[in-house]
Enzyme design. Structure first.
Site, PDB file in Angstrom:
ATOM      1  CB  CYS A   1     105.529  39.525  17.304  1.00 62.70           C
ATOM      2  SG  CYS A   1     106.169  37.893  17.708  1.00 62.70           S
TER       3      CYS A   1
ATOM      4  CG  HIS B   1     104.987  39.548  13.035  1.00 62.49           C
ATOM      5  ND1 HIS B   1     106.344  39.426  13.168  1.00 62.49           N
ATOM      6  CD2 HIS B   1     104.440  38.572  13.813  1.00 62.49           C
ATOM      7  CE1 HIS B   1     106.605  38.428  13.989  1.00 62.49           C
ATOM      8  NE2 HIS B   1     105.477  37.883  14.389  1.00 62.49           N
TER       9      HIS B   1
ATOM     10  CG  ASN C   1     107.623  34.910  14.501  1.00 61.09           C
ATOM     11  OD1 ASN C   1     108.136  36.008  14.692  1.00 61.09           O
ATOM     12  ND2 ASN C   1     106.463  34.561  15.035  1.00 61.09           N
TER      13      ASN C   1
HETATM   14  O1  UT7 Z   1     104.487  35.861  16.247  1.00 62.52           O
HETATM   15  C1  UT7 Z   1     103.486  35.541  17.128  1.00 62.52           C
HETATM   16  C2  UT7 Z   1     102.303  35.085  16.401  1.00 62.52           C
HETATM   17  N1  UT7 Z   1     102.364  33.675  16.160  1.00 62.52           N
HETATM   18  C3  UT7 Z   1     101.614  33.173  15.220  1.00 62.52           C
HETATM   19  O2  UT7 Z   1     100.969  33.921  14.553  1.00 62.52           O
HETATM   20  C4  UT7 Z   1     101.558  31.692  15.044  1.00 62.52           C
HETATM   21  C5  UT7 Z   1     100.131  31.295  14.834  1.00 62.52           C
HETATM   22  N2  UT7 Z   1      99.916  29.874  14.641  1.00 62.52           N
HETATM   23  C6  UT7 Z   1     100.391  29.173  13.599  1.00 62.52           C
HETATM   24  O3  UT7 Z   1     101.114  29.674  12.791  1.00 62.52           O
HETATM   25  C7  UT7 Z   1      99.926  27.743  13.443  1.00 62.52           C
HETATM   26  O4  UT7 Z   1      98.865  27.506  14.324  1.00 62.52           O
HETATM   27  C8  UT7 Z   1     101.048  26.720  13.681  1.00 62.52           C
HETATM   28  C9  UT7 Z   1     102.039  26.767  12.544  1.00 62.52           C
HETATM   29  C10 UT7 Z   1     101.746  26.991  14.999  1.00 62.52           C
HETATM   30  C11 UT7 Z   1     100.459  25.307  13.726  1.00 62.52           C
HETATM   31  O5  UT7 Z   1      99.763  25.019  12.523  1.00 62.52           O
HETATM   32  P1  UT7 Z   1      98.316  24.369  12.571  1.00 62.52           P
HETATM   33  O6  UT7 Z   1      97.919  24.146  11.193  1.00 62.52           O
HETATM   34  O7  UT7 Z   1      97.456  25.270  13.423  1.00 62.52           O
HETATM   35  O8  UT7 Z   1      98.586  22.993  13.272  1.00 62.52           O
HETATM   36  P2  UT7 Z   1      97.963  22.399  14.610  1.00 62.52           P
HETATM   37  O9  UT7 Z   1      98.552  23.104  15.793  1.00 62.52           O
HETATM   38  O10 UT7 Z   1      96.487  22.349  14.495  1.00 62.52           O
HETATM   39  O11 UT7 Z   1      98.523  20.934  14.581  1.00 62.52           O
HETATM   40  C12 UT7 Z   1      98.098  19.990  13.580  1.00 62.52           C
HETATM   41  C13 UT7 Z   1      98.894  18.716  13.737  1.00 62.52           C
HETATM   42  C14 UT7 Z   1      98.909  18.188  15.163  1.00 62.52           C
HETATM   43  O12 UT7 Z   1      98.895  16.794  15.105  1.00 62.52           O
HETATM   44  P3  UT7 Z   1      97.535  15.967  15.364  1.00 62.52           P
HETATM   45  O13 UT7 Z   1      97.104  16.353  16.767  1.00 62.52           O
HETATM   46  O14 UT7 Z   1      96.583  16.447  14.318  1.00 62.52           O
HETATM   47  O15 UT7 Z   1      97.973  14.548  15.239  1.00 62.52           O
HETATM   48  C15 UT7 Z   1     100.240  18.645  15.696  1.00 62.52           C
HETATM   49  O16 UT7 Z   1     100.724  17.813  16.725  1.00 62.52           O
HETATM   50  O17 UT7 Z   1     100.264  18.979  13.392  1.00 62.52           O
HETATM   51  C16 UT7 Z   1     101.081  18.521  14.466  1.00 62.52           C
HETATM   52  N3  UT7 Z   1     102.277  19.345  14.501  1.00 62.52           N
HETATM   53  C17 UT7 Z   1     103.385  19.061  13.795  1.00 62.52           C
HETATM   54  N4  UT7 Z   1     103.689  18.036  12.971  1.00 62.52           N
HETATM   55  C18 UT7 Z   1     104.897  18.042  12.401  1.00 62.52           C
HETATM   56  C19 UT7 Z   1     102.493  20.505  15.181  1.00 62.52           C
HETATM   57  N5  UT7 Z   1     103.713  20.961  14.942  1.00 62.52           N
HETATM   58  C20 UT7 Z   1     104.288  20.082  14.088  1.00 62.52           C
HETATM   59  C21 UT7 Z   1     105.556  20.025  13.466  1.00 62.52           C
HETATM   60  N6  UT7 Z   1     105.810  19.008  12.610  1.00 62.52           N
HETATM   61  N7  UT7 Z   1     106.518  20.971  13.655  1.00 62.52           N
END
Ligand code: UT7
Length: 325
Positions: free
Chosen positions: A115, A252, A282
């Site tokens: 990225c 980004h 992204n």
């Molecule tokens: O370009 C490279 C750089 N990349 C980035 O900068 C990405 C950085 N990270 C992020 O943007 C975020 O961490 C994400 C968008 C990937 C995830 O968001 P989050 O608020 O950190 O969610 P999380 O990973 O803590 O997950 C929270 C909950 C989980 O469920 P439980 O364990 O709380 O029951 C996940 O399983 O959300 C769940 N979850 C989803 N639910 C519905 C994860 N992905 C999804 C989804 N739809 N697509």
């Protein structure tokens, strides 16, 4: 003392016609439009068509950038493509772009910093321009990120999209002050010890497969907000400007919450942030030039304005660039 600056003389973009909405993805993986919007700000993403390669996206963006610069492929002497999703393992996608554009024999290669690739590629091109080795350089960020998705992993497959953005850089002798046009300052970083947070689990010398993108989202998120801010401050210091003095912030486009978090940390007014993540998701190395092209085309970004670009991605890599259009 005068210096040779690399000035952006044209910006172009291309997005594949096919649009995938959050509701479309909710049909194939356990997710919802509400979750994706709330956690990422993403509403839709573009996806390459069957038979459409990364070089095709790159060429379309390049043609627009050339036209806006008043140049043709015959003028080019350097092509750098920032991509992590090239057409083939080799040759470089830049070589394929040279052929498809009908450009003359020139210098062409890819930069692979995921990225952060576009920011890295700008700094490499700037070196060629400064040494007098390039008088018309084409720098492209082009990706088909949807090809790396595991559509059973809801934590990653909803986040990425495809597209390309391009700029033309041309040399210009300038007084050597912060009022100069061109690329004014950089900071580039890589910490390979954090590889496991964001990587693709395949490659020619290991599995012999293309592989799928894997990400520890929360940890990457934390790294992004803290380290991007440091990189931006360093690039601003390199350029000799204050972060608060920039006219536009072009981050980004990974996650709306990251964009806002970084802007807040740096004291940048939200009104100065160029945002396309809602419509593009992204697009890795393509996201910055895509956002820049949109804001130049719609007249928000004006010639002479000071722009701040930043990115973070696999490696982990991160970096920033200050430029005056
Ligand atoms: O370009 C490279 C750089 N990349 C980035 O900068 C990405 C950085 N990270 C992020 O943007 C975020 O961490 C994400 C968008 C990937 C995830 O968001 P989050 O608020 O950190 O969610 P999380 O990973 O803590 O997950 C929270 C909950 C989980 O469920 P439980 O364990 O709380 O029951 C996940 O399983 O959300 C769940 N979850 C989803 N639910 C519905 C994860 N992905 C999804 C989804 N739809 N697509």
């Amino acid at each position: 003392m005068s210096v040779m600056r690399s000035v952006v003389t044209g910006v172009g973009a291309y997005l594949p016609a096919n649009i995938v909405t959050n509701d479309d993805l909710a049909k194939i993986v356990d997710t919802s439009d509400a979750w994706i919007r709330e956690r990422t700000g993403i509403v839709q993403r573009h996806k390459v068509a069957e038979g459409e390669a990364t070089s095709d996206l790159a060429v379309a963006a390049a043609r627009q950038a050339l036209e806006r610069a008043g140049r043709t492929p015959a003028d080019l002497d350097l092509i750098i493509v920032a991509t992590t999703t090239g057409d083939l393992t080799f040759p470089a996608t830049a070589a394929i772009v040279q052929r498809k554009l009908g450009a003359p024999v020139l210098i062409a290669f890819d930069v692979q910093a995921v990225c952060s690739g576009f920011v890295y590629a700008l700094s490499v091109a700037d070196g060629f321009v400064a040494r007098g080795m390039a008088r018309c350089a084409l720098v492209i960020g082009a990706e088909s990120m949807t090809k790396l998705m595991d559509y059973t992993d809801r934590g990653t497959c909803v986040l990425f999209g495809d597209g390309a953005g391009a700029v033309i850089l041309e040399p210009s002798e300038q007084p050597g002050t912060t009022a100069d046009r061109g690329l004014l300052g950089f900071a580039l970083r890589c910490d390979g010890t954090k590889q496991d947070l964001l990587y693709v689990d395949g490659g020619p010398s290991t599995t012999g497969t293309v592989g799928h993108l894997r990400m520890a989202g929360q940890q990457v998120f934390r790294h992004a907000v803290v380290n991007i801010a440091e990189g931006v401050e360093a690039a601003a210091a390199d350029a000799g400007i204050e972060v608060a003095s920039v006219d536009w912030f072009i981050p980004h486009q990974a996650n709306l919450r990251i964009l806002k978090g970084v802007a807040h940390r740096l004291g940048i007014d939200e009104a100065k942030v160029i945002c396309t993540v809602d419509r593009h998701a992204n697009t890795s190395a393509a996201s910055i030039p895509l956002a820049m092209a949109e804001a130049v085309a719609d007249g928000r970004i004006q010639p002479g304005q000071l722009l701040l670009l930043e990115a973070m991605g696999g490696g982990l890599t991160w970096g920033a660039c200050v430029l005056r259009l």
